[in-house]
Each structure stands twice: as C-alpha cells, then as structure tokens.
Write an enzyme that holds these catalytic residues in place. Structure first.
Site, PDB file in Angstrom:
ATOM      1  N   SER A   8       0.852  -1.197   0.000  1.00  0.00           N
ATOM      2  CA  SER A   8       0.000   0.000   0.000  1.00  0.00           C
ATOM      3  C   SER A   8       0.882   1.238   0.000  1.00  0.00           C
ATOM      4  CB  SER A   8      -0.889  -0.005   1.244  1.00  0.00           C
ATOM      5  OG  SER A   8      -1.346   1.314   1.490  1.00  0.00           O
ATOM      6  N   HIS A  31      -1.359  -1.334  -4.381  1.00  0.00           N
ATOM      7  CA  HIS A  31      -2.591  -0.988  -3.655  1.00  0.00           C
ATOM      8  C   HIS A  31      -2.611   0.512  -3.386  1.00  0.00           C
ATOM      9  CE1 HIS A  31      -5.982  -1.990  -0.958  1.00  0.00           C
ATOM     10  NE2 HIS A  31      -5.510  -1.022  -0.186  1.00  0.00           N
ATOM     11  N   ASP A  33      -4.621   3.656  -1.893  1.00  0.00           N
ATOM     12  CA  ASP A  33      -5.667   4.006  -0.932  1.00  0.00           C
ATOM     13  C   ASP A  33      -6.211   5.395  -1.209  1.00  0.00           C
ATOM     14  OD1 ASP A  33      -5.921   1.744   0.858  1.00  0.00           O
ATOM     15  OD2 ASP A  33      -3.836   2.153   1.397  1.00  0.00           O
ATOM     16  N   MET A  35      -8.867   8.193  -0.185  1.00  0.00           N
ATOM     17  CA  MET A  35      -9.705   8.601   0.962  1.00  0.00           C
ATOM     18  C   MET A  35     -10.200  10.022   0.767  1.00  0.00           C
ATOM     19  SD  MET A  35      -7.392   7.144   4.066  1.00  0.00           S
ATOM     20  CE  MET A  35      -6.612   5.518   3.978  1.00  0.00           C
ATOM     21  N   HIS A  62      -8.363   1.315  -4.041  1.00  0.00           N
ATOM     22  CA  HIS A  62      -9.232   0.992  -2.911  1.00  0.00           C
ATOM     23  C   HIS A  62      -9.954   2.279  -2.533  1.00  0.00           C
ATOM     24  CE1 HIS A  62      -9.374  -0.195   1.667  1.00  0.00           C
ATOM     25  NE2 HIS A  62     -10.573  -0.177   1.115  1.00  0.00           N
ATOM     26  N   MET A  64     -12.065   4.482  -0.560  1.00  0.00           N
ATOM     27  CA  MET A  64     -12.695   4.706   0.748  1.00  0.00           C
ATOM     28  C   MET A  64     -13.355   6.076   0.681  1.00  0.00           C
ATOM     29  SD  MET A  64      -9.550   3.134   2.923  1.00  0.00           S
ATOM     30  CE  MET A  64      -8.461   3.345   1.528  1.00  0.00           C
ATOM     31  N   MET A 133     -11.393  -5.832   5.300  1.00  0.00           N
ATOM     32  CA  MET A 133     -10.569  -4.939   6.113  1.00  0.00           C
ATOM     33  C   MET A 133     -10.265  -5.611   7.451  1.00  0.00           C
ATOM     34  SD  MET A 133      -9.996  -2.370   4.218  1.00  0.00           S
ATOM     35  CE  MET A 133      -9.020  -1.495   5.452  1.00  0.00           C
ATOM     36  N   ASP A 166      -6.494  -6.348   4.459  1.00  0.00           N
ATOM     37  CA  ASP A 166      -5.880  -5.017   4.466  1.00  0.00           C
ATOM     38  C   ASP A 166      -5.900  -4.436   5.863  1.00  0.00           C
ATOM     39  OD1 ASP A 166      -5.006  -2.467   3.878  1.00  0.00           O
ATOM     40  OD2 ASP A 166      -6.707  -1.931   2.603  1.00  0.00           O
TER      41      ASP A 166
END
Ligand code: DX5
Ligand code: ZN
Length: 209
Positions: A8, A31, A33, A35, A62, A64, A133, A166
């Site tokens: 990540s 990966h 992330d 957000m 991913h 979020m 998660m 994760d």
C-alpha cells in the site's frame, strides 16, 4: 493458493512516490488508498496522482469514499485496473458492480471489520475479488483485528477467487490471515517503514510466509 502481495503506497513517501513504487517491483499488485475525508477521517490521493505512477504491477484503487459511483470513469482513465469500493458506501451494490464491469476493469467489494458477509453474499459470483478490512479504514500502522479471522474462513468456504486482507499485516498476522484463507495481502507500513529489511525483501518474505 499462492500468496500475492499488494504493497500500500499510503505508507510510501509521496514526495518520492515513483522511487518507492520502483522498490517493490517484485510484488503482485499496487494498492492505492483513496480517501475522501467523509467515509473515512483522512484525505489522500485521486486520479491525478494515479495516472503518473509507472508500474508493471496491477494497479488497484481501494476507494474509501462516499458516492464511489460518481468517480469510476476518472479512476479507470487514470489507469486503475481494478476498482474496489466499500459495500457500506452504496445503496445498490449490484448496480455499481455492473457499472464498473462496463469499463472493462476488475471489480472488488470491501467490507469494514464490523460489516457482515451477508452484505455481499448475493453478488459473489459477479466479483473478481473481495477485500476484507482487518483494521477500520483511514490510516496505516494500525493493529490487525483478530475477530475478522472467522469471516475470512467463512468466505473462503464459499469463494474461490482472490480474498484480500488489508490492515496490520506483518509476518505474524500474514500467517494468520493466509491460514484462514486469504491469498492477497496488503501491507503498507510493514513494507515501506520496516526498520530491518528493505521493501523488496519484506515483499519476498511475505510471499513465502
Ligand atoms: C487503511 C488502508 C490500508 C493501509 C494499510 O485504511 O486501506 O491499505 O495502508 O496500512 P498498514 O499495512 O500499515 O496497516
Ligand atoms: Zn487499503
């Protein structure tokens, strides 16, 4: 099943992001992330950064974020080859799965530690992978939540494709997750902030866990 590793980049140095990405070219998946400060209490990066990252690894985003359906096109255009959204963020999970598939990228759904498998069970056949998660999303460097292990086991009993975990992955928790049936391990701080081993070495060791 062969264990695959997804470093990540949340724990990478964003001022030298490409250098850090180049350090883990022996991994399987990159990966990313994403957000938004709404679904989680943190803000990270979006398509403008993803499009400039050069890698041979599969780029997975991913998400979020709230209202992920609004942003599928920009993420695909930025080079995301797999889009993972959170079941908690949508009213119609099946509709978004279908929408993502129309863009000819892989699709995965993620569940928070306290979200039950029943939220995705009806759609498993349509998914390329599931992300469970093992921390509450938002930040790197948190502790692996053991109570997710039975959910990994249950999912492996009914799902043959990639099960990704994760959060809080290190040599010890990687073993626990893999024994439960996970075959794709995200690791952020353990890869990029490891004081004993270089990132590529950590990736190699995790693969052979
Ligand atoms: C957490 C992110 C993770 C995070 C994992 O919200 O989804 O991908 O980077 O970090 P570590 O491996 O440090 O727990
Ligand atoms: Zn993640």
């Amino acid at each position: 099943m062969r264990i695959k590793i997804a470093p990540s980049i949340l724990s990478a140095n964003f001022a030298h992001l490409q250098d850090d990405v180049d350090k883990i070219s022996n991994a399987d998946v990159l990966h990313i992330d994403v957000m938004d400060g709404h679904f989680v209490n943190n803000i990270t990066i979006g398509p403008v950064v993803i499009k400039d990252i050069k890698t041979n690894l599969l780029k997975e985003s991913h998400l979020m974020i709230q209202n992920p359906g609004k942003y599928i096109k920009p993420f695909v255009e930025a080079g995301s080859q797999r889009i993972i959204f959170h079941a908690e963020t949508v009213k119609d999970t099946e509709a978004l799965i279908e929408e993502i598939k129309k863009h000819n990228v892989e699709v995965g759904v993620s569940l928070n530690p306290d979200s039950p498998l029943s939220m995705i069970k009806p759609y498993l056949e349509k998914l390329d992978m599931v992300l469970l998660m093992t921390v509450f999303p938002g930040f790197g460097g948190q502790k692996f939540i053991d109570s997710v292990v039975p959910k990994i086991k249950e999912l492996r009993g009914i799902f043959e494709k990639d099960i990704e975990v994760d959060g809080g992955i290190n040599f010890e928790t990687a073993k626990i997750a893999a024994e439960a049936g996970a075959n794709l391990l995200v690791a952020g701080s353990f890869v990029f902030k490891n004081k004993e081993h270089l990132p590529a070495k950590v990736v190699e060791m995790l693969k052979n866990i």
